[in-house]
Design a protein around this motif. Structure first.
Motif, PDB file in Angstrom:
ATOM      1  N   SER A   1      -7.321   9.682   1.043  1.00 37.61           N
ATOM      2  CA  SER A   1      -7.667   9.217  -0.317  1.00 37.61           C
ATOM      3  C   SER A   1      -6.978  10.053  -1.384  1.00 37.61           C
ATOM      4  N   PHE A   2      -6.797  11.354  -1.103  1.00 39.86           N
ATOM      5  CA  PHE A   2      -6.242  12.243  -2.120  1.00 39.86           C
ATOM      6  C   PHE A   2      -4.862  11.786  -2.583  1.00 39.86           C
ATOM      7  N   ASN A   3      -4.064  11.224  -1.648  1.00 35.64           N
ATOM      8  CA  ASN A   3      -2.711  10.786  -2.014  1.00 35.64           C
ATOM      9  C   ASN A   3      -2.730   9.698  -3.089  1.00 35.64           C
ATOM     10  N   PHE A   4      -3.839   8.986  -3.204  1.00 34.93           N
ATOM     11  CA  PHE A   4      -3.951   7.934  -4.219  1.00 34.93           C
ATOM     12  C   PHE A   4      -4.707   8.432  -5.457  1.00 34.93           C
ATOM     13  N   ALA A   5      -5.783   9.181  -5.206  1.00 31.88           N
ATOM     14  CA  ALA A   5      -6.731   9.460  -6.294  1.00 31.88           C
ATOM     15  C   ALA A   5      -6.524  10.821  -6.972  1.00 31.88           C
TER      16      ALA A   5
ATOM     17  N   MET B   1     -10.404  18.711 -12.943  1.00 33.54           N
ATOM     18  CA  MET B   1     -10.001  18.351 -14.314  1.00 33.54           C
ATOM     19  C   MET B   1      -8.537  17.880 -14.328  1.00 33.54           C
ATOM     20  N   PRO B   2      -8.134  16.989 -15.180  1.00 32.22           N
ATOM     21  CA  PRO B   2      -8.970  16.230 -16.104  1.00 32.22           C
ATOM     22  C   PRO B   2      -9.671  15.067 -15.389  1.00 32.22           C
ATOM     23  N   ILE B   3     -10.966  14.946 -15.617  1.00 30.22           N
ATOM     24  CA  ILE B   3     -11.703  13.842 -15.008  1.00 30.22           C
ATOM     25  C   ILE B   3     -11.219  12.528 -15.607  1.00 30.22           C
ATOM     26  N   LEU B   4     -10.857  11.592 -14.749  1.00 27.76           N
ATOM     27  CA  LEU B   4     -10.323  10.278 -15.154  1.00 27.76           C
ATOM     28  C   LEU B   4      -9.153  10.436 -16.128  1.00 27.76           C
ATOM     29  N   GLY B   5      -8.342  11.470 -15.894  1.00 29.67           N
ATOM     30  CA  GLY B   5      -7.199  11.749 -16.772  1.00 29.67           C
ATOM     31  C   GLY B   5      -6.242  10.582 -16.884  1.00 29.67           C
ATOM     32  N   ASP B   6      -6.050   9.840 -15.763  1.00 29.24           N
ATOM     33  CA  ASP B   6      -5.162   8.670 -15.779  1.00 29.24           C
ATOM     34  C   ASP B   6      -5.964   7.378 -15.758  1.00 29.24           C
ATOM     35  N   GLY B   7      -7.184   7.456 -16.215  1.00 28.40           N
ATOM     36  CA  GLY B   7      -8.034   6.256 -16.226  1.00 28.40           C
ATOM     37  C   GLY B   7      -8.754   6.073 -14.903  1.00 28.40           C
ATOM     38  N   ILE B   8      -9.311   4.891 -14.771  1.00 24.28           N
ATOM     39  CA  ILE B   8     -10.190   4.614 -13.628  1.00 24.28           C
ATOM     40  C   ILE B   8      -9.399   4.197 -12.377  1.00 24.28           C
TER      41      ILE B   8
ATOM     42  N   MET C   1      -9.882   4.229  -7.989  1.00 19.90           N
ATOM     43  CA  MET C   1     -10.056   2.943  -7.295  1.00 19.90           C
ATOM     44  C   MET C   1      -9.026   2.784  -6.190  1.00 19.90           C
ATOM     45  N   LYS C   2      -7.790   3.248  -6.460  1.00 18.14           N
ATOM     46  CA  LYS C   2      -6.761   3.190  -5.409  1.00 18.14           C
ATOM     47  C   LYS C   2      -7.159   4.101  -4.251  1.00 18.14           C
ATOM     48  N   GLY C   3      -7.763   5.239  -4.584  1.00 15.64           N
ATOM     49  CA  GLY C   3      -8.223   6.167  -3.553  1.00 15.64           C
ATOM     50  C   GLY C   3      -9.313   5.570  -2.690  1.00 15.64           C
TER      51      GLY C   3
ATOM     52  N   ILE D   1       0.846  -1.204   0.000  1.00 16.83           N
ATOM     53  CA  ILE D   1       0.000   0.000   0.000  1.00 16.83           C
ATOM     54  C   ILE D   1       0.878   1.250   0.000  1.00 16.83           C
ATOM     55  N   GLU D   2       2.001   1.208   0.740  1.00 12.87           N
ATOM     56  CA  GLU D   2       2.919   2.358   0.762  1.00 12.87           C
ATOM     57  C   GLU D   2       3.488   2.614  -0.632  1.00 12.87           C
ATOM     58  N   GLN D   3       3.806   1.536  -1.342  1.00  8.71           N
ATOM     59  CA  GLN D   3       4.338   1.687  -2.712  1.00  8.71           C
ATOM     60  C   GLN D   3       3.301   2.315  -3.632  1.00  8.71           C
ATOM     61  N   LEU D   4       2.055   1.892  -3.484  1.00 11.71           N
ATOM     62  CA  LEU D   4       0.957   2.458  -4.303  1.00 11.71           C
ATOM     63  C   LEU D   4       0.852   3.958  -4.076  1.00 11.71           C
ATOM     64  N   SER D   5       0.896   4.348  -2.795  1.00  8.50           N
ATOM     65  CA  SER D   5       0.765   5.759  -2.419  1.00  8.50           C
ATOM     66  C   SER D   5       1.959   6.554  -2.928  1.00  8.50           C
ATOM     67  N   ALA D   6       3.183   5.989  -2.778  1.00  8.50           N
ATOM     68  CA  ALA D   6       4.394   6.712  -3.172  1.00  8.50           C
ATOM     69  C   ALA D   6       4.434   6.952  -4.669  1.00  8.50           C
ATOM     70  N   LYS D   7       4.025   5.932  -5.445  1.00  8.08           N
ATOM     71  CA  LYS D   7       4.016   6.059  -6.910  1.00  8.08           C
ATOM     72  C   LYS D   7       3.121   7.212  -7.331  1.00  8.08           C
ATOM     73  N   ARG D   8       1.971   7.289  -6.645  1.00  9.38           N
ATOM     74  CA  ARG D   8       0.953   8.259  -7.037  1.00  9.38           C
ATOM     75  C   ARG D   8       1.369   9.686  -6.673  1.00  9.38           C
ATOM     76  N   SER D   9       1.934   9.831  -5.430  1.00 13.21           N
ATOM     77  CA  SER D   9       2.244  11.193  -5.000  1.00 13.21           C
ATOM     78  C   SER D   9       3.603  11.640  -5.520  1.00 13.21           C
ATOM     79  N   GLY D  10       4.236  10.769  -6.212  1.00 18.20           N
ATOM     80  CA  GLY D  10       5.352  11.142  -7.005  1.00 18.20           C
ATOM     81  C   GLY D  10       6.700  11.272  -6.409  1.00 18.20           C
TER      82      GLY D  10
END
Lengths: 59, 371
Positions: free
Chosen positions: B32-36, B172-179, B183-185, A50-59
């Motif tokens: 959730s924001f950190n993922f979505a 914006m962009p809505i679903l810019g990186d897909g769905i 879902m991760k969020g 889960i930490e890896q998922l979060s890190a990838k996303r927040s860059g």
């Protein structure tokens, strides 16, 4: 009926003693590792994933 | 069963709504924001845990209409395994109640009562909750009846007043990186949606059982809608900053400044939060107490309310060293733990019960009410 009440009193006493023991332990050592540490340890692989998922996303 | 009180299906729905949304509105959007990212508002739609939890608890209640959770466990998996699982379930509810309590304490101390010791804030709420819990399920149900309209009114007032300051471009962009990001969020939200399985504890006390299914599904829909709305307004106001705040919705309330007259509405949010948190902690506290009493095979749960209140207050302090550690736990290890205890465990029990008692799944599906 009396036996039942005794059972409840014993349960209340045991829970109170557990509470007092925990309070004393926390007063003696406020940095005592909490249950969250144990949960982290139990689910270590999932935590890393889960930490890896979060890190990838927040860059 | 120890509890003799009865509640209506509507009251159960209100209790569950108030047992899920207050903390979800408060903390979930920031995590959730950190993922979505900009798809944060879409995350509550992926409520997979709820989709599993609701049919499972309804199914369990159909099979064991007048049996409590611990009795159901014993009936299904046997006396000793049932006792072990019941104990684990009780400890889990004590732990999760501690987390809920700590969230309340951190919010009150962090945002309002900064000089008050955490233990005083936690202890005072637990004391009030203990008095409500001693009154039984009917009293907790009536509190939910009483506070839900105020909770919804204040929540919608904040949402309405913030509308002029929202920036639609932040989504914006809505679903810019897909769905996938949305879902991760939703991963962390599964904890909250999984909490729908607490209905397992309340369903045996519902007097109009034929309405329970409808009530639970409506509650589920209302929770999704509330979270979509709160995530949406938070995102449209704070944009990229959403993930940087511990309590993004509080910032929203603080931001409101309408005609220089409606300002500093965080007091409103405090009111929402205290009302919501009171019912939420009452519900989880009640489950912890009733779970402990049934697990120990007691005839009455009231003698252990105050001892459990002491334990709960201490768990609130002990559960994590600080708010950051707790948020880390919520966003990582609590997800698999909650999924196991809220979803996998009831689903397994249901599956075992179906295998052992084939054909009994539809015994009460016609809406028959057992008195």
């Amino acid at each position: 009926m009396k036996k039942r009440m005794t059972r409840e009193r014993i349960a209340a006493l045991v829970l109170t003693l557990a509470g007092v023991a925990l309070a004393a332990a926390l007063a003696y050592n406020p940095r005592m590792p909490g249950p969250s540490r144990m949960v982290d340890w139990m689910f270590r692989p999932a935590v890393v994933m889960i930490e890896q998922l979060s890190a990838k996303r927040s860059g | 069963m120890i509890e003799k009180g009865k509640i209506s299906a509507l009251q159960m729905g209100k209790m569950i709504y108030l047992a899920i949304t207050p903390t979800a509105i408060l903390t979930a959007s920031g995590i959730s924001f950190n993922f979505a990212r900009q798809d944060l508002w879409l995350s509550p739609v992926w409520a997979f845990s709820g989709v599993i939890a609701v049919p499972v608890v309804l199914g369990l209640n159909r099979m064991f209409p007048d049996r409590s959770v611990v009795q159901t466990l014993r009936d299904t998996v046997g006396r000793l395994p049932g006792w072990v699982i019941g104990g684990a379930l009780w400890l889990y509810y004590l732990y999760i109640s501690g987390i809920v309590l700590r969230e309340y304490g951190e919010f009150v101390v962090g945002a309002f009562l900064s000089d008050t010791p955490l233990i005083v804030v936690l202890g005072s709420l637990v004391l009030v909750c203990a008095l409500a819990v001693r009154g039984g399920v009917e009293i907790v149900g009536r509190f939910a009846d009483l506070f839900l309209p105020a909770f919804l009114l204040l929540f919608l007032l904040i949402v309405l007043l913030i509308i002029p300051d929202l920036h639609i471009t932040y989504m914006m962009p809505i679903l810019g990186d897909g769905i996938l990001p949305s879902m991760k969020g939703s991963l962390v939200l599964q904890i909250w949606f999984g909490e729908l399985s607490i209905a397992w504890f309340f369903l045996p006390h519902v007097s109009d059982r034929e309405n329970a299914k409808k009530s639970l599904w409506i509650t589920f829909g209302a929770i999704i809608l509330t979270l979509v709305l709160s995530n949406l307004v938070t995102l449209l106001l704070l944009g990229e900053l959403t993930g940087g705040y511990s309590f993004p919705f509080l910032i929203l309330a603080r931001y409101i400044d309408l005609a220089e007259f409606f300002a500093h509405l965080e007091a409103l949010f405090m009111a929402i939060w205290v009302l919501g948190a009171f019912v939420k902690i009452c519900v989880f506290f009640y489950i912890t107490v009733i779970g402990a009493a049934e697990w120990m095979n007691l005839a009455d749960y009231r003698p252990i309310v105050f001892p459990v209140a002491l334990l709960l207050t201490l768990f609130g302090v002990w559960v994590a060293a600080n708010y950051q550690e707790m948020t880390h736990t919520i966003s990582t290890s609590l997800i698999p733990l909650s999924f196991t205890m809220f979803i996998v465990l009831p689903a397994l029990i249901y599956a075992i019960a179906r295998i052992r008692r084939p054909g009994s799944g539809n015994r009460y599906s016609s809406g028959r009410t057992r008195k």
